[in-house]
Design a protein around this motif. Structure first.
Motif, PDB file in Angstrom:
ATOM      1  N   MET A 169      -7.236  -0.889   0.742  1.00 54.56           N
ATOM      2  CA  MET A 169      -5.815  -0.700   0.666  1.00 54.56           C
ATOM      3  C   MET A 169      -5.528   0.695   0.113  1.00 54.56           C
ATOM      4  O   MET A 169      -6.129   1.123  -0.849  1.00 54.56           O
ATOM      5  CB  MET A 169      -5.189  -1.758  -0.241  1.00 54.56           C
ATOM      6  N   LYS A 170      -4.599   1.403   0.742  1.00 56.26           N
ATOM      7  CA  LYS A 170      -4.236   2.738   0.279  1.00 56.26           C
ATOM      8  C   LYS A 170      -3.536   2.627  -1.078  1.00 56.26           C
ATOM      9  O   LYS A 170      -2.635   1.823  -1.252  1.00 56.26           O
ATOM     10  CB  LYS A 170      -3.298   3.414   1.279  1.00 56.26           C
ATOM     11  N   GLN A 171      -3.997   3.427  -2.010  1.00 56.06           N
ATOM     12  CA  GLN A 171      -3.385   3.475  -3.339  1.00 56.06           C
ATOM     13  C   GLN A 171      -2.359   4.601  -3.367  1.00 56.06           C
ATOM     14  O   GLN A 171      -2.521   5.616  -2.703  1.00 56.06           O
ATOM     15  CB  GLN A 171      -4.461   3.730  -4.405  1.00 56.06           C
ATOM     16  N   GLU A 172      -1.311   4.423  -4.134  1.00 56.33           N
ATOM     17  CA  GLU A 172      -0.281   5.450  -4.248  1.00 56.33           C
ATOM     18  C   GLU A 172      -0.912   6.753  -4.708  1.00 56.33           C
ATOM     19  O   GLU A 172      -1.715   6.768  -5.643  1.00 56.33           O
ATOM     20  CB  GLU A 172       0.800   5.016  -5.230  1.00 56.33           C
ATOM     21  N   GLY A 173      -0.577   7.843  -4.036  1.00 55.26           N
ATOM     22  CA  GLY A 173      -1.105   9.155  -4.394  1.00 55.26           C
ATOM     23  C   GLY A 173      -2.466   9.463  -3.797  1.00 55.26           C
ATOM     24  O   GLY A 173      -2.960  10.569  -3.932  1.00 55.26           O
ATOM     25  N   PRO A 229      -5.057  10.716  -1.248  1.00 54.11           N
ATOM     26  CA  PRO A 229      -4.897  11.691  -0.181  1.00 54.11           C
ATOM     27  C   PRO A 229      -5.217  11.097   1.195  1.00 54.11           C
ATOM     28  O   PRO A 229      -6.100  10.253   1.329  1.00 54.11           O
ATOM     29  CB  PRO A 229      -5.895  12.796  -0.537  1.00 54.11           C
ATOM     30  N   PHE A 230      -4.454  11.555   2.192  1.00 51.87           N
ATOM     31  CA  PHE A 230      -4.699  11.116   3.559  1.00 51.87           C
ATOM     32  C   PHE A 230      -4.418  12.271   4.506  1.00 51.87           C
ATOM     33  O   PHE A 230      -3.845  13.283   4.128  1.00 51.87           O
ATOM     34  CB  PHE A 230      -3.847   9.889   3.916  1.00 51.87           C
ATOM     35  N   GLU A 284     -13.289  10.358  14.754  1.00 54.40           N
ATOM     36  CA  GLU A 284     -13.877  10.592  13.433  1.00 54.40           C
ATOM     37  C   GLU A 284     -13.907   9.279  12.647  1.00 54.40           C
ATOM     38  O   GLU A 284     -12.863   8.726  12.322  1.00 54.40           O
ATOM     39  CB  GLU A 284     -13.037  11.638  12.695  1.00 54.40           C
ATOM     40  N   SER A 285     -15.102   8.769  12.382  1.00 60.25           N
ATOM     41  CA  SER A 285     -15.236   7.506  11.636  1.00 60.25           C
ATOM     42  C   SER A 285     -14.587   7.619  10.271  1.00 60.25           C
ATOM     43  O   SER A 285     -14.603   8.683   9.646  1.00 60.25           O
ATOM     44  CB  SER A 285     -16.710   7.158  11.430  1.00 60.25           C
ATOM     45  N   GLY A 286     -14.001   6.524   9.806  1.00 58.12           N
ATOM     46  CA  GLY A 286     -13.428   6.527   8.471  1.00 58.12           C
ATOM     47  C   GLY A 286     -12.497   5.371   8.235  1.00 58.12           C
ATOM     48  O   GLY A 286     -12.331   4.492   9.076  1.00 58.12           O
ATOM     49  N   ARG A 287     -11.891   5.393   7.057  1.00 66.59           N
ATOM     50  CA  ARG A 287     -10.906   4.388   6.664  1.00 66.59           C
ATOM     51  C   ARG A 287      -9.524   4.880   7.078  1.00 66.59           C
ATOM     52  O   ARG A 287      -9.127   5.987   6.715  1.00 66.59           O
ATOM     53  CB  ARG A 287     -10.951   4.163   5.159  1.00 66.59           C
ATOM     54  N   THR A 325       0.616   0.779  16.416  1.00 65.53           N
ATOM     55  CA  THR A 325       0.975   1.640  15.293  1.00 65.53           C
ATOM     56  C   THR A 325       0.229   2.971  15.371  1.00 65.53           C
ATOM     57  O   THR A 325      -0.653   3.154  16.210  1.00 65.53           O
ATOM     58  CB  THR A 325       0.663   0.948  13.948  1.00 65.53           C
ATOM     59  N   SER A 326       0.593   3.881  14.507  1.00 63.71           N
ATOM     60  CA  SER A 326      -0.166   5.112  14.271  1.00 63.71           C
ATOM     61  C   SER A 326      -1.024   4.849  13.054  1.00 63.71           C
ATOM     62  O   SER A 326      -0.608   4.142  12.122  1.00 63.71           O
ATOM     63  CB  SER A 326       0.780   6.284  13.963  1.00 63.71           C
ATOM     64  N   TRP A 327      -2.232   5.413  13.045  1.00 60.07           N
ATOM     65  CA  TRP A 327      -3.151   5.245  11.934  1.00 60.07           C
ATOM     66  C   TRP A 327      -3.362   6.587  11.253  1.00 60.07           C
ATOM     67  O   TRP A 327      -3.441   7.619  11.907  1.00 60.07           O
ATOM     68  CB  TRP A 327      -4.483   4.689  12.437  1.00 60.07           C
ATOM     69  N   ASN A 328      -3.420   6.577   9.928  1.00 63.23           N
ATOM     70  CA  ASN A 328      -3.654   7.782   9.121  1.00 63.23           C
ATOM     71  C   ASN A 328      -4.986   7.640   8.411  1.00 63.23           C
ATOM     72  O   ASN A 328      -5.316   6.569   7.903  1.00 63.23           O
ATOM     73  CB  ASN A 328      -2.532   7.961   8.098  1.00 63.23           C
ATOM     74  N   LYS A 329      -5.754   8.725   8.361  1.00 70.72           N
ATOM     75  CA  LYS A 329      -7.097   8.696   7.795  1.00 70.72           C
ATOM     76  C   LYS A 329      -7.066   8.987   6.302  1.00 70.72           C
ATOM     77  O   LYS A 329      -6.487   9.968   5.856  1.00 70.72           O
ATOM     78  CB  LYS A 329      -7.985   9.721   8.486  1.00 70.72           C
ATOM     79  N   LEU A 330      -7.697   8.103   5.525  1.00 73.37           N
ATOM     80  CA  LEU A 330      -7.867   8.360   4.099  1.00 73.37           C
ATOM     81  C   LEU A 330      -8.977   9.394   3.930  1.00 73.37           C
ATOM     82  O   LEU A 330      -9.980   9.360   4.634  1.00 73.37           O
ATOM     83  CB  LEU A 330      -8.257   7.083   3.367  1.00 73.37           C
ATOM     84  N   VAL A 331      -8.789  10.345   3.026  1.00 74.18           N
ATOM     85  CA  VAL A 331      -9.817  11.380   2.778  1.00 74.18           C
ATOM     86  C   VAL A 331     -10.378  11.260   1.389  1.00 74.18           C
ATOM     87  O   VAL A 331      -9.892  10.576   0.550  1.00 74.18           O
ATOM     88  CB  VAL A 331      -9.255  12.804   2.990  1.00 74.18           C
TER      89      VAL A 331
END
Length: 62
Positions: A1-5, A7-8, A22-25, A56-62
């Motif tokens: 789960m994405k945490q507030e703050g 980076p993505f 690009e593999s990732g979360r 949906t659109s997906w955003n990559k967590l970094v």
């Protein structure tokens, strides 16, 4: 789960049905608490928030 703050990165071609380059979360643009691991070469899935799948659109967590 994405945490507030946490980076993505907004990448192009990360829509449901697109091939992942690009593999990732990744997290759903509309429901940031929905997170999926997608491997390079796989198609991006639908978001399954509360069992109601949608594109949906997906955003990559970094």
């Amino acid at each position: 789960m994405k945490q507030e703050g946490e980076p993505f990165e907004r990448l192009e071609n990360c829509e449901t049905g697109d091939i992942c380059s690009e593999s990732g979360r990744y997290f759903c643009d509309m429901h940031p608490y929905i997170e999926k691991y997608v491997s390079k070469g796989e198609r991006f899935p639908q978001c399954d928030q509360k069992g109601i799948p949608h594109k949906t659109s997906w955003n990559k967590l970094v």
